[in-house]
Motif scaffolding. Structure first.
Motif, short mmCIF file in Angstrom:
data_model
loop_
_atom_site.label_atom_id
_atom_site.label_comp_id
_atom_site.label_asym_id
_atom_site.label_seq_id
_atom_site.Cartn_x
_atom_site.Cartn_y
_atom_site.Cartn_z
N LYS A 173 79.27 81.29 39.17
CA LYS A 173 78.89 81.58 40.55
C LYS A 173 79.16 83.05 40.88
O LYS A 173 78.33 83.73 41.49
N ALA A 174 80.33 83.55 40.46
CA ALA A 174 80.66 84.96 40.69
C ALA A 174 79.92 85.87 39.72
O ALA A 174 79.60 87.01 40.05
N GLY A 175 79.69 85.38 38.49
CA GLY A 175 78.96 86.17 37.51
C GLY A 175 79.83 87.01 36.61
O GLY A 175 79.34 87.94 35.96
N TYR A 176 81.15 86.71 36.54
CA TYR A 176 82.03 87.49 35.69
C TYR A 176 83.19 86.62 35.21
O TYR A 176 83.39 85.50 35.68
N PHE A 177 83.96 87.18 34.25
CA PHE A 177 85.13 86.49 33.71
C PHE A 177 86.34 86.76 34.61
O PHE A 177 86.54 87.89 35.07
#
Length: 827
Positions: free
Chosen positions: A13-17
């Motif tokens: 959802k956020a697009g990152y680790f």
């Protein structure tokens, strides 16, 4: 996403680790030239590394080749982000905005970032091994933010070191693999003159060339940044080629530290394999940030403090308003505050203390966090708030002048040799485009008289764009009309071409600045028989000048260092400039009557001859009609506005503030009723957008800091409020001002207005940026967005998207906002 997993887990959802307080982003940002792209690392509230990607140089600069980004795939099951890329990015190159030199080598590659427990693995797969001539040049780079590293330690295998304050030699000579003169056309005398400026008779340009770089500080396979600091410590281990630590400031003053690994010979799949292991501090939470105006508040002003919290922070403490007296601190009141909700990556609380009207010194506290000390006072805006714009910033930016401040010389007389006609069919590095004709009687290379007067340097580029010059003149003119400013602390001598800061001369400083802008725009119009598009240096070596603007040219007309003047056929811009000159004509009347008449003549001529072919030009003609009607009272302008009633109502978002300036002067009941109906709809839309942020203003950050846009919104809103106060309450104007003065997202709560308030942007992208300094009254672009959700305002002078000054609205819109608040609150 499975929240029970440990380590670096991809949040789709956020697009990152994310792993606790550490985030690793991969190719979500899209601005590599601004150090926002590739693999990026955020550690415990700070961005520490970015631009992890393949490059053709170890320490590339602004004009080096960049790849074209393709598909980006998030795979939650595999816990990976995979991005397809290719060189060259000819789409960007052909736009002509940058003189990028692209090697004659095209290839594709992919970068895969995979979360593996407490580390991320970065793997680069090439479509084929690289040619021999690029060995030692093509590499994978990770840029390290220098501002947080000066004086801090690093370790490379068995070697240790300290990041230096300045770039230190020795230098390293690299082989050049492609033609360094590729961007310097060689036909035509004016281009030949320019070519000789580049460094030698072959046109070699050391600004573009990256054949001389710093020798690496260290070489090895395992590199640790900040071993002394658990909040910023991370390790990079290469499984393929050696790691080399470079100082990018050796060949580019605005460079960063760079960790680089060269692509090995014969490698394609897994050509680069890095293991990045950031240290994760267990149970770390973002320290609450208390945001208030760095200046303070008028007693009658709405007052709201904001508390910015980690979205994982469920604890709540009371918010305290504390008054500071000669006997120390005393609590005024304490409240839980109202929960606003989430914006970007943070949660927000609000404390409304509008009822506190007693004058004095205050601060707002939340737990161990507190705001800067601010004042509540009736004279809050009377000194040192809007005044530095007029007292420092505008005088310092004045072109074609020597600018003194007592013992200090801000810059010597500059560009007195302006300007030569630009070559035709030419695309300049800064976006200026000269078509197949000069559109005037002058031929390429001709010296055009009358251009070495007036105008202000735009930010650090020193160019004069017509929209910046006319726009600045316009905003200052409307400020003079609305607020009747009478301020004199500066001497401006247009005959001797000398400006003396803090030396009154008996003349209104604001009118002198309006005159200075009009001299450039009107002078250009009369010299060329049309508006100039802009006046700018002709060579990249000049373009990157840091320091005294007088060093750019020799002030002798007709030789190869003269700036170029560009023209264009742009009806919307021409009609907008007509509007701006018409307004300037009003404020110059009685101050410089000749220039006032000339400005009005130019405005009316532009209105009469400029064609309208699209809605943009149609809107600009309405703008011109408004200002010409207010200036002349002529019926033809009023009739044009009445004939465009339906179009204005349909485009009220764009034209509302403009028509608000004249709607009552037009004095037509049907016209006013139609505009009023549209205004109600406009206000409803603004309310919806304002409700999206805790700050009560429409604000959807993209990449660049939004400070300038928010100031412009407040400037325009003033006219809406003045025309329809029952529809447009003044609150949004105050909110916009407070945003600039400290109520904005992120941990850096500095005022965007340099030198204004308890804490302000005193490192900025202005003419003195190489000194890590500032110009009082300059207003920076402000808090930028690191995509997708991290607000950032670094203390760093070379990030134009965060700390740049600008003409045509930056500081002047801010000054207007303060004057507007001062006027409204004193009623």
């Amino acid at each position: 996403m499975n929240n029970t997993k440990k380590g670096f887990i991809l949040n789709t959802k956020a697009g990152y680790f994310r792993n606790g307080g550490v985030d690793v982003m991969a190719f979500d940002d899209i601005y590599p030239a601004g150090h926002q792209s590739g693999v990026s690392i955020l550690m415990h509230g700070n961005r520490v590394a970015t631009n992890g990607d393949i490059r053709f140089e170890q320490t590339p600069g602004q004009w080096q080749p960049l790849p074209k980004q393709g598909e980006r795939v998030l795979d939650a099951e595999a816990n990976t982000i995979t991005t397809q890329l290719r060189y060259p990015d000819m789409d960007n190159h052909l736009k002509g905005f940058n003189p990028m030199i692209y090697p004659d080598y095209a290839f594709e590659y992919k970068v895969t970032v995979k979360g593996e427990e407490n580390a991320v693995l970065v793997t680069v797969d090439l479509d084929r091994p690289i040619p021999e001539e690029y060995l030692g040049k093509m590499c994978f780079n990770l840029e390290l933010f220098p501002g947080a590293l000066f004086g801090k330690p690093w370790i490379m295998d068995k070697k240790q070191g300290i990041f230096p304050q300045q770039a230190n030699g020795p230098t390293l000579q690299l082989p050049t693999n492609y033609d360094q003169t590729a961007t310097l056309p060689g036909s035509g005398d004016i281009l030949a003159d320019r070519k000789r400026l580049s460094g030698d008779k072959q046109g070699y340009n050391p600004i573009i060339a990256d054949d001389i770089i710093a020798e690496p500080y260290a070489v090895g396979y395992k590199f640790t940044v900040r071993p002394d600091d658990p909040y910023n410590r991370f390790t990079v281990e290469s499984k393929t080629s050696e790691l080399k630590l470079y100082d990018g400031r050796m060949n580019h003053n605005n460079g960063w530290f760079v960790l680089s690994g060269e692509v090995p010979a014969g490698a394609s799949k897994g050509a680069i394999q890095w293991v990045i292991t950031p240290n994760v501090v267990e149970d770390w939470l973002y320290t609450p940030v208390v945001q208030t105006s760095q200046v303070g508040y008028h007693p009658n002003q709405p007052k709201t403090a904001f508390v910015e919290l980690d979205q994982r922070d469920s604890a709540r403490e009371p918010i305290r308003l504390v008054r500071i007296t000669e006997n120390g601190e005393e609590e005024v009141f304490s409240a839980s505050g109202s929960a606003w909700g989430r914006f970007l990556r943070y949660n927000y609380l609000q404390l409304d203390f509008s009822d506190v009207r007693e004058e004095g010194l205050y601060k707002v506290c939340y737990g161990k966090s507190e705001s800067s000390v601010f004042r509540i006072a009736e004279d809050i805006y009377d000194r040192g708030v809007w005044q530095p714009v007029l007292e420092y910033f505008l005088p310092v930016q004045m072109c074609h002048m020597r600018v003194n401040e007592k013992y200090r010389v801000w810059h010597d007389l500059c560009h007195d040799d302006d300007a030569r006609m630009a070559p035709v069919s030419y695309n300049h590095i800064d976006g200026y485009v000269q078509g197949p004709s000069t559109l005037c009687d002058y031929k390429p290379g001709d010296s055009v008289p009358g251009l070495n007067v007036g105008g202000w340097h735009d930010a650090g580029d020193f160019d004069l764009r017509v929209e910046s010059q006319a726009g600045e003149t316009y905003i200052l003119s409307l400020a003079q009309e609305a607020f009747n400013v009478n301020y004199d602390v500066t001497s401006v001598d247009q005959i001797r071409k000398v400006t003396e800061i803090h030396q009154p001369d008996g003349k209104n400083d604001l009118q002198q600045q309006i005159e200075h802008g009009a001299l450039s725009v009107v002078g250009g119009y009369r010299a060329l028989g049309r508006l100039y598009r802009g006046i700018i240096c002709n060579d990249l070596r000049q373009y990157v000048l840091l320091g005294d603007s007088a060093a750019m040219t020799d002030n002798v007309k007709g030789n190869g260092d003269d700036r170029w003047v560009f023209t264009e056929d742009n009806p919307p811009r021409e009609l907008t400039t007509a509007a701006q000159l018409a307004a300037a004509s009003r404020t110059l009347k009685g101050f410089n009557d000749v220039l006032s008449v000339q400005a009005l003549e130019a405005a009316e001529e532009l209105y009469a001859v400029t064609r309208v072919e699209n809605d943009h030009a149609r809107s600009a003609k309405i703008h011109a009609a408004v200002e010409l009607f207010l200036t002349t009272g002529k019926c033809e302008y009023r009739e044009h506005l009445l004939s465009e009633s339906a179009f204005i109502a349909q485009n009220i978002k764009r034209l509302g503030w403009i028509i608000a300036r004249s709607v009552h002067a037009v004095n037509d009941m049907d016209f006013t009723a139609a505009i009023r109906t549209a205004m109600v709809e406009l206000k409803a839309e603004m309310d919806v957008l304002s409700a999206e942020t805790p700050y009560g203003i429409p604000y959807r950050p993209h990449i660049w800091g939004a400070g300038w846009d928010i100031q412009r919104l407040g400037f325009e809103y003033y006219f809406l409020h003045k025309a329809f106060p029952d529809i447009f309450a003044p609150d949004l104007l105050y909110n916009a001002l407070n945003f600039i003065l400290g109520c904005h997202p992120g941990s850096n709560t500095a005022s965007f207005a340099s030198g204004v308030g308890a804490k302000s942007a005193t490192v900025a992208y202005g003419l003195n940026r190489a000194d890590w300094s500032y110009i009082p009254g300059g207003v920076i672009s402000g808090t930028a967005l690191i995509r997708p959700d991290f607000p950032e305002l670094l203390t760093f002078p070379f990030l134009w998207q965060q700390t740049e000054y600008v003409l045509g609205g930056g500081s002047s819109h801010y000054m207007f906002l303060v004057l507007a608040a001062q006027q409204l609150l004193k009623k």
